[in-house]
Design a protein around this motif. Structure first.
Motif, short mmCIF file in Angstrom:
data_model
loop_
_atom_site.label_atom_id
_atom_site.label_comp_id
_atom_site.label_asym_id
_atom_site.label_seq_id
_atom_site.Cartn_x
_atom_site.Cartn_y
_atom_site.Cartn_z
N THR A 10 0.85 -1.20 0.00
CA THR A 10 0.00 0.00 0.00
C THR A 10 0.88 1.25 0.00
N GLY A 11 0.33 2.34 -0.51
CA GLY A 11 1.13 3.57 -0.62
C GLY A 11 2.27 3.38 -1.60
N ALA A 12 2.02 2.57 -2.64
CA ALA A 12 3.09 2.19 -3.58
C ALA A 12 3.23 3.18 -4.74
N ASP A 35 -2.68 2.50 -4.07
CA ASP A 35 -2.44 3.86 -3.60
C ASP A 35 -3.65 4.71 -3.97
N LEU A 36 -3.83 5.82 -3.27
CA LEU A 36 -4.82 6.82 -3.69
C LEU A 36 -4.45 7.34 -5.07
N ASP A 37 -3.15 7.39 -5.35
CA ASP A 37 -2.62 7.96 -6.59
C ASP A 37 -2.61 6.88 -7.68
N ASP A 61 -8.31 3.73 -1.36
CA ASP A 61 -8.15 4.42 -0.07
C ASP A 61 -8.15 3.34 0.99
N VAL A 62 -7.01 3.16 1.67
CA VAL A 62 -6.90 2.04 2.62
C VAL A 62 -7.86 2.16 3.81
N SER A 63 -8.39 3.36 4.05
CA SER A 63 -9.29 3.51 5.20
C SER A 63 -10.75 3.23 4.86
N ALA A 89 1.08 2.72 3.38
CA ALA A 89 0.40 3.99 3.09
C ALA A 89 0.44 4.88 4.32
N GLY A 90 0.73 6.15 4.12
CA GLY A 90 0.81 7.04 5.29
C GLY A 90 0.69 8.50 4.93
N ILE A 91 0.31 9.28 5.92
CA ILE A 91 0.26 10.74 5.78
C ILE A 91 0.75 11.38 7.08
N SER A 139 6.22 1.47 10.83
CA SER A 139 6.16 2.32 12.01
C SER A 139 7.08 3.51 11.74
N SER A 140 7.72 4.05 12.76
CA SER A 140 8.61 5.20 12.59
C SER A 140 9.37 5.42 13.89
N THR A 141 10.54 6.07 13.80
CA THR A 141 11.21 6.50 15.03
C THR A 141 10.34 7.50 15.79
N ALA A 155 -0.06 7.06 16.18
CA ALA A 155 -0.37 6.07 15.13
C ALA A 155 0.81 5.10 14.95
N LYS A 156 2.03 5.64 14.94
CA LYS A 156 3.20 4.79 14.68
C LYS A 156 3.55 3.91 15.89
N ALA A 157 3.26 4.39 17.10
CA ALA A 157 3.39 3.52 18.28
C ALA A 157 2.30 2.44 18.22
N PHE A 184 14.88 9.20 9.29
CA PHE A 184 14.66 10.18 8.21
C PHE A 184 14.95 9.54 6.86
N ILE A 185 13.93 9.43 6.02
CA ILE A 185 14.11 8.90 4.66
C ILE A 185 13.75 10.02 3.68
N ALA A 186 14.60 10.23 2.70
CA ALA A 186 14.36 11.31 1.73
C ALA A 186 13.26 10.90 0.76
N THR A 187 12.07 11.47 0.96
CA THR A 187 10.92 11.21 0.08
C THR A 187 10.10 12.50 0.00
N ASP A 188 9.00 12.46 -0.74
CA ASP A 188 8.11 13.63 -0.81
C ASP A 188 7.56 13.98 0.57
N MET A 189 7.42 12.97 1.44
CA MET A 189 6.88 13.24 2.79
C MET A 189 7.84 14.16 3.56
N1 LIG Z 1 9.92 9.38 4.88
C1 LIG Z 1 10.25 9.16 6.13
O1 LIG Z 1 11.19 9.78 6.66
C2 LIG Z 1 9.49 8.16 6.97
C3 LIG Z 1 9.98 7.89 8.26
C4 LIG Z 1 9.30 6.97 9.05
C5 LIG Z 1 8.17 6.33 8.57
N2 LIG Z 1 7.72 6.62 7.31
C6 LIG Z 1 6.51 5.92 6.87
O2 LIG Z 1 6.78 5.21 5.68
C7 LIG Z 1 5.60 5.16 4.88
C8 LIG Z 1 5.89 5.72 3.49
O3 LIG Z 1 6.38 7.04 3.63
P1 LIG Z 1 6.93 7.92 2.40
O4 LIG Z 1 7.99 8.79 2.96
O5 LIG Z 1 7.22 7.05 1.24
O6 LIG Z 1 5.64 8.84 2.14
P2 LIG Z 1 5.05 9.48 0.80
O7 LIG Z 1 4.19 10.61 1.25
O8 LIG Z 1 6.14 9.79 -0.16
O9 LIG Z 1 4.16 8.30 0.21
C9 LIG Z 1 3.02 7.84 0.88
C10 LIG Z 1 2.06 7.25 -0.12
O10 LIG Z 1 0.89 6.80 0.61
C11 LIG Z 1 -0.25 7.13 -0.16
N3 LIG Z 1 -1.43 7.25 0.68
C12 LIG Z 1 -1.71 8.20 1.60
N4 LIG Z 1 -2.93 8.01 2.13
C13 LIG Z 1 -3.44 6.91 1.53
C14 LIG Z 1 -4.67 6.21 1.65
N5 LIG Z 1 -5.64 6.63 2.47
N6 LIG Z 1 -4.86 5.10 0.88
C15 LIG Z 1 -3.90 4.69 0.02
N7 LIG Z 1 -2.73 5.32 -0.15
C16 LIG Z 1 -2.50 6.42 0.60
C17 LIG Z 1 0.11 8.47 -0.81
O11 LIG Z 1 -0.72 8.74 -1.94
C18 LIG Z 1 1.58 8.27 -1.16
O12 LIG Z 1 1.75 7.76 -2.47
C19 LIG Z 1 4.53 5.94 5.65
O13 LIG Z 1 3.76 5.06 6.42
C20 LIG Z 1 5.36 6.84 6.53
O14 LIG Z 1 4.63 7.25 7.66
C21 LIG Z 1 8.35 7.52 6.51
#
Ligand SMILES: NC(=O)c1ccc[n+]([C@@H]2O[C@H](COP(=O)([O-])OP(=O)(O)OC[C@H]3O[C@@H](n4cnc5c(N)ncnc54)[C@H](O)[C@@H]3O)[C@@H](O)[C@H]2O)c1
Length: 251
Positions: A10-12, A35-37, A61-63, A89-91, A139-141, A155-157, A184-189
């Motif tokens: 999910t969130g792929a 993914d939503l996208d 939408d996973v929810s 999937a995450g926000i 999860s997440s730090t 949520a992550k705990a 910390f992962i370099a992504t759009d988030m």
């Molecule tokens: N980037 C980081 O530093 C980091 C650190 C710790 C944990 N995480 C976790 O890793 C996961 C991926 O993070 P990322 O950095 O790739 O984020 P991202 O924002 O780049 O990608 C997240 C994807 O999830 C999708 N999404 C959001 N809500 C959705 C829904 N309701 N249904 C389906 N898809 C949905 C978005 O459309 C997006 O494509 C998340 O769970 C995030 O919380 C990220």
């Protein structure tokens, strides 16, 4: 590995989920990218197919329980029984507690916790039937606490307790459940967080890297490497664990 195993990520559509989907495809899994996208997952699936793999990209939408049931069924029909699930999937909706709205709270808990619950409840039908499965939850730090993220930290705990309980309930069916807690992962988030705090992404990453023992921020592939191990045959005795993938502990 059995060549026919099917994984759902999910969130792929981008970021970590997209990297995990690519990696599992190169490991030999057929992959359902959700993914939503819709454009993002269709593009990701096409790239996997162009490389000789099997994949399908579906909007979801996973929810939303109805969508989850319909889409998991569709993946099973198109690719076969999904026995690997990556709840990724995450926000974020960051704000200090006194400014945080109920909407900020509900939306974050809904995507991470309700979404992972709905996806897992659906996919476990196939896992218990096949007597084999792998679940990896993101999860997440931040689960350990992070200013401006009471909703996300909760949520992550929560994902960690969810994971450990899945490991207990599903172990007898040959199913493992583990969590990856990225730093910390370099992504759009994280790019969006940089924008929110008024920093260039380059400066934001450099500032983060200086606080990380290995002196760099993470890449989506750093997470995909660990996910690849956790879903492998060889990881069958690893369950209920939280693997921190963060370049070292907090200094
Ligand atoms: N980037 C980081 O530093 C980091 C650190 C710790 C944990 N995480 C976790 O890793 C996961 C991926 O993070 P990322 O950095 O790739 O984020 P991202 O924002 O780049 O990608 C997240 C994807 O999830 C999708 N999404 C959001 N809500 C959705 C829904 N309701 N249904 C389906 N898809 C949905 C978005 O459309 C997006 O494509 C998340 O769970 C995030 O919380 C990220």
């Amino acid at each position: 590995m059995t060549a026919s195993r099917v994984a759902i990520v999910t969130g792929a559509g981008r970021g970590i989920g997209a990297a995990v989907a690519r990696r599992l495809a190169s490991d030999g899994f057929a992959v359902g990218l959700l993914d939503l996208d819709e454009a993002g997952v269709k593009q990701g699936a096409e790239a996997i197919v162009a490389d000789g793999g099997r994949a399908v990209g579906v909007a979801l939408d996973v929810s939303d329980a109805g969508q989850v049931e319909a889409v998991v069924t569709r993946v099973a029909e198109e690719l076969g029984a999904p026995t690997v699930l990556i709840n990724n999937a995450g926000i974020t909706r960051d704000n200090l507690l006194f400014k945080m709205t109920e909407q900020d709270w509900d939306s974050v808990l809904n995507v991470h916790l309700r979404g992972s619950f709905l996806m897992t409840r659906e996919v476990q039908k196939y896992q218990t039937q096949e007597k084999w499965g792998r679940i990896v939850n993101l999860s997440s730090t931040s689960a350990l606490g992070n200013r401006g993220q009471v909703n996300y930290a909760a949520a992550k705990a929560g994902m960690q307790g969810f994971t450990k309980t899945l490991a207990i309930e599903l172990g007898k069916f040959g199913v493992t459940a583990n969590a990856i807690a990225p730093g910390f992962i370099a992504t759009d988030m994280t790019a969006a967080t940089a924008e929110r705090v008024g920093m260039s992404f380059e400066d934001f990453k450099a500032a983060a890297a200086s606080q990380i023992p290995v002196q760099r921020v993470g890449t989506p592939e750093d997470i995909a490497n660990v996910a690849s191990f956790l879903v492998s045959e060889g990881a069958g005795f690893v369950s209920g664990q939280v693997i921190y993938v963060a370049g070292g502990p907090k200094d």
